[in-house]
Scaffold this motif. Structure first.
Motif, PDB file in Angstrom:
ATOM      1  N   ALA A 537       0.828  -1.186  -0.062  1.00  0.00           N
ATOM      2  CA  ALA A 537       0.254  -0.008   0.058  1.00  0.00           C
ATOM      3  C   ALA A 537       0.855   1.260  -0.123  1.00  0.00           C
ATOM      4  N   THR A 539       1.278   5.710   1.094  1.00  0.00           N
ATOM      5  CA  THR A 539       0.953   6.579   2.103  1.00  0.00           C
ATOM      6  C   THR A 539       0.938   7.821   1.517  1.00  0.00           C
ATOM      7  N   GLU A 555      -2.750   6.856   5.713  1.00  0.00           N
ATOM      8  CA  GLU A 555      -2.908   5.626   5.097  1.00  0.00           C
ATOM      9  C   GLU A 555      -4.022   5.453   4.462  1.00  0.00           C
ATOM     10  N   GLN A 557      -5.119   3.050   2.977  1.00  0.00           N
ATOM     11  CA  GLN A 557      -5.666   1.799   3.111  1.00  0.00           C
ATOM     12  C   GLN A 557      -6.597   1.091   1.932  1.00  0.00           C
ATOM     13  N   GLY A 559      -4.818  -0.785  -0.387  1.00  0.00           N
ATOM     14  CA  GLY A 559      -4.141  -2.046  -0.761  1.00  0.00           C
ATOM     15  C   GLY A 559      -3.292  -1.665  -2.074  1.00  0.00           C
TER      16      GLY A 559
END
Length: 674
Positions: A537, A539, A555, A557, A559
């Protein structure tokens, strides 16, 4: 470094947009208005104008001299081809087209000079051939496929004195192997993987007894990736032995190998240090002389007497065997740019330049004679392209060794010579600023000045791959983010045109993530990270570009690593490489929307803010994002974008969007319902 200059052979690609558009049979508005699209009205839908081929030049990536003929392999043009340049007459005397691949990085010939072998680079793995052979006794007959090595891309070839062909490359899921083709049986065999940590093999050289295999981590470096490795494969015992010169072990990779007489020339690719050249006894690899080179590249060796000539990123170098020292050759002709071939003929050095010419250089005097390959008969065709930028009355599109400058009003195109590749760019107050690959930093061009494009700022050479460029109007800074191919991670650059001040922040996200995307709002830079692979992933980091410090991070999130970022109003939009879309409310520092748009975008897409909306592009689609609902809708489908390293989209001061459809540049005037 040597600054490049405008070619004295300035090329006009197209006489005008109207003629091009009419010839190509356009959709949308067609050729009705070459100087500007009608303003339109909300709800009238997108108007699309095809501006014709974006970058036109004979692109090349390899060459070799056989007898009096230089054979040259093409790069990023269709169809893939090899042209034969006859040195005495200065003319193209033959050509053959290959059925697969996009570029030819390596050519070699057997000792009799009968067969020319070509290894190609491919877009994807598969059953298609990546090895070809051309019978030089009959240039009118086409080259024929002889099979494929298991690695996706063929990076180097060498023929042993007995006629067996050896090949190396990379680009597959496994570490690169050494491959052998036996012309007597037609069998291609995998001889083994000598270094499981290597990510790419770019050098091979064969003698009667031994095959030398050079590899490392030139692409996908950092972490657990291996460094420079040279292995000797004993042809009798079919075993590998490590023979890397001790001084090269810390370098990213072995860059090139060549058998010259009874010696083996070995070079490393530089990164944090200069490249190195070793003159080795192939029968006793522990015996060698080593010299530190100039720059980070040392490739394409040719010997004249006691001197070995080779290319670095600045031009031509001279390795004196007697003194074991390296100097830069002061050639008096034009800048040589990226060099893909160095050969020796009648005491002269023949240099094949990515700028599309052959230079014959007298190493004693520095005098040179240049032959433009287009003028010699090599067909100039549309390349796949890199970055794109628009403003100040021009649209700029980056190719290999060239930036095409298109005048918006007339469609007239001029090719500007620029080393490497303009991966991305931005126009500020009429001045073009590019992020220039590889290790070239930021280049600048002002069409009003009459001065050539030039390097405006350099940065650490290990931070070699710029990926995204934008303008920070609050701080008056050019912002660039980059990837380090050899060390892993990446960096964030700032450059102030008014003063020339620059800063470089290495690994601003962490020591693993490259920095793929950058956007700005109210003097804050937003950096989007990820890995060079699709895994892992990414940032988002808010960064103060003046103080050089992180402000906050999120983040997403989703993937996957980031492909692009753009700001509209209070919202930061992010696109991931797996087709995830997210929206961050910047003042609240929280994600307010997530969606899966992988049906429209996957891979290296791009985003741009335009006319109060965010527009995106992928290899297949141009789409828009509604600023209130964040709903995504299609603007143009079926783009089949002719991109070399990821899709791009840009806009100019009038709100026209520019991107690619196939290998043609298109202009979009969008009028969505409000």
């Amino acid at each position: 470094m040597t600054n490049t200059h405008l070619s004295r052979r300035t090329i006009l690609q197209a006489g005008g947009t109207v003629g091009l558009a009419a010839a190509l049979g356009l959709s949308g508005t067609g050729a009705a208005n070459a100087s500007g699209l009608p303003a339109g009205r909300p709800g009238s839908g997108p108007e699309i104008l095809d501006l014709g081929p974006a970058v036109v030049q004979f692109g090349l990536m390899s060459s070799i001299l056989v007898g009096d003929v230089v054979y040259i392999g093409s790069r990023n043009v269709e169809p893939v081809r090899i042209v034969a340049f006859h040195v005495p007459t200065g003319k193209i005397v033959g050509q053959t087209e290959l059925a697969t691949g996009h570029s030819i990085q390596t050519l070699t010939a057997d000792s009799a000079g009968r067969y020319l072998y070509a290894g190609i680079l491919q877009k994807s793995t598969g059953p298609q051939p990546n090895l070809y052979r051309w019978d030089l006794r009959s240039l009118s007959a086409p080259a024929t496929p002889i099979g494929r090595i298991g690695d996706r891309d063929v990076r180097d070839l060498s023929v042993a004195p007995d006629g067996r062909l050896y090949a190396v490359g990379g680009g597959s899921a496994t570490a690169p192997a050494l491959w052998e083709y036996d012309p007597a049986t037609g069998v291609i065999a995998n001889l083994g993987i000598p270094d499981a940590g290597a990510t790419l093999a770019r050098a091979v050289a064969a003698t009667d007894e031994t095959v030398f295999f050079g590899a490392g981590s030139t692409l996908g470096g950092g972490g657990s990736a291996g460094r420079a490795c040279l292995h000797a494969y004993d042809r009798a015992s079919r075993t590998f032995a490590p023979v890397t010169p001790t001084e090269m072990l810390a370098d990213p990779s072995i860059r090139d190998l060549a058998v010259l007489g009874d010696k083996l020339l070995v070079s490393s690719a530089g990164s944090t240090e200069q490249s190195k050249v070793a003159l080795m006894d192939p029968k006793d690899p522990g015996t060698y002389a080593l010299a530190t080179s100039i720059g980070k590249t040392a490739k394409n060796f040719a010997a004249i007497g006691g001197h070995v000539y080779f290319a670095n990123e600045s031009g031509l170098c001279d390795y004196s065997v007697a003194s074991n020292s390296i100097s830069q050759v002061d050639a008096g002709g034009p800048a040589l740019g990226e060099i893909w071939g160095v050969d020796a003929r009648d005491g002269k050095v023949l240099v094949t330049s990515a700028y599309g010419f052959i230079a014959e250089i007298d190493p004693e005097t520095g005098d040179s004679m240049v032959t433009d390959l287009g003028e010699a008969g090599a067909a100039s065709t549309a390349q796949t392209v890199m970055g794109i930028a628009a403003g100040g009355g021009f649209i700029y599109v980056g190719g290999n060794g060239v930036i095409a400058r298109r005048r918006a009003k007339t469609g007239e195109v001029t090719n500007l010579q620029a080393p490497g590749e303009a991966k991305d760019a931005v126009v500020v107050d009429g001045v073009l600023y590019t992020g220039q690959y590889s290790s070239q930093g930021i280049w600048a061009y002002d069409p009003r000045s009459g001065k050539p494009i030039h390097q405006a700022a350099d940065f650490p050479a290990a931070q070699n791959r710029p990926l995204d460029v934008c303008w920070d109007a609050e701080n008056r800074l050019v912002l660039v983010v980059a990837q380090s191919d050899t060390e892993g991670g990446g960096s964030f650059w700032t450059y102030k045109p008014r003063t020339g001040a620059k800063q470089c922040f290495v690994n601003p996200i962490d020591d693993v993530q490259l920095v793929r995307a950058v956007a700005t709002r109210d003097g804050v830079a937003f950096l989007g990270g990820g890995l060079s692979s699709l895994e892992g992933a990414g940032t988002v980091v808010a960064f103060d570009p003046v103080a050089g410090r992180e402000l906050w991070r999120i983040e997403p999130q989703m993937g996957a690593g980031l492909a692009a970022l753009a700001v509209q109003g209070r919202h930061l939009y992010g696109l991931t490489r797996k087709g995830g879309l997210f929206v961050i409310d910047v003042p609240k520092r929280r994600i307010v929307h997530r969606a899966d748009i992988s049906a429209l975008s996957r891979g290296f897409g791009a985003l741009v803010a335009n006319r109060g909306r965010i527009y995106g592009v992928s290899d297949t689609t141009v789409f828009r994002i509604d600023p209130k609902t964040f709903a995504v809708s299609t603007v143009m489908a079926g783009t089949d974008g002719g991109w070399y390293s990821g899709s791009h989209i840009t806009n100019d001061e009038s709100g026209y969007l520019y991107t690619m459809r196939g290998r043609n540049l298109v202009r979009i005037n969008d009028h969505p319902r409000r």
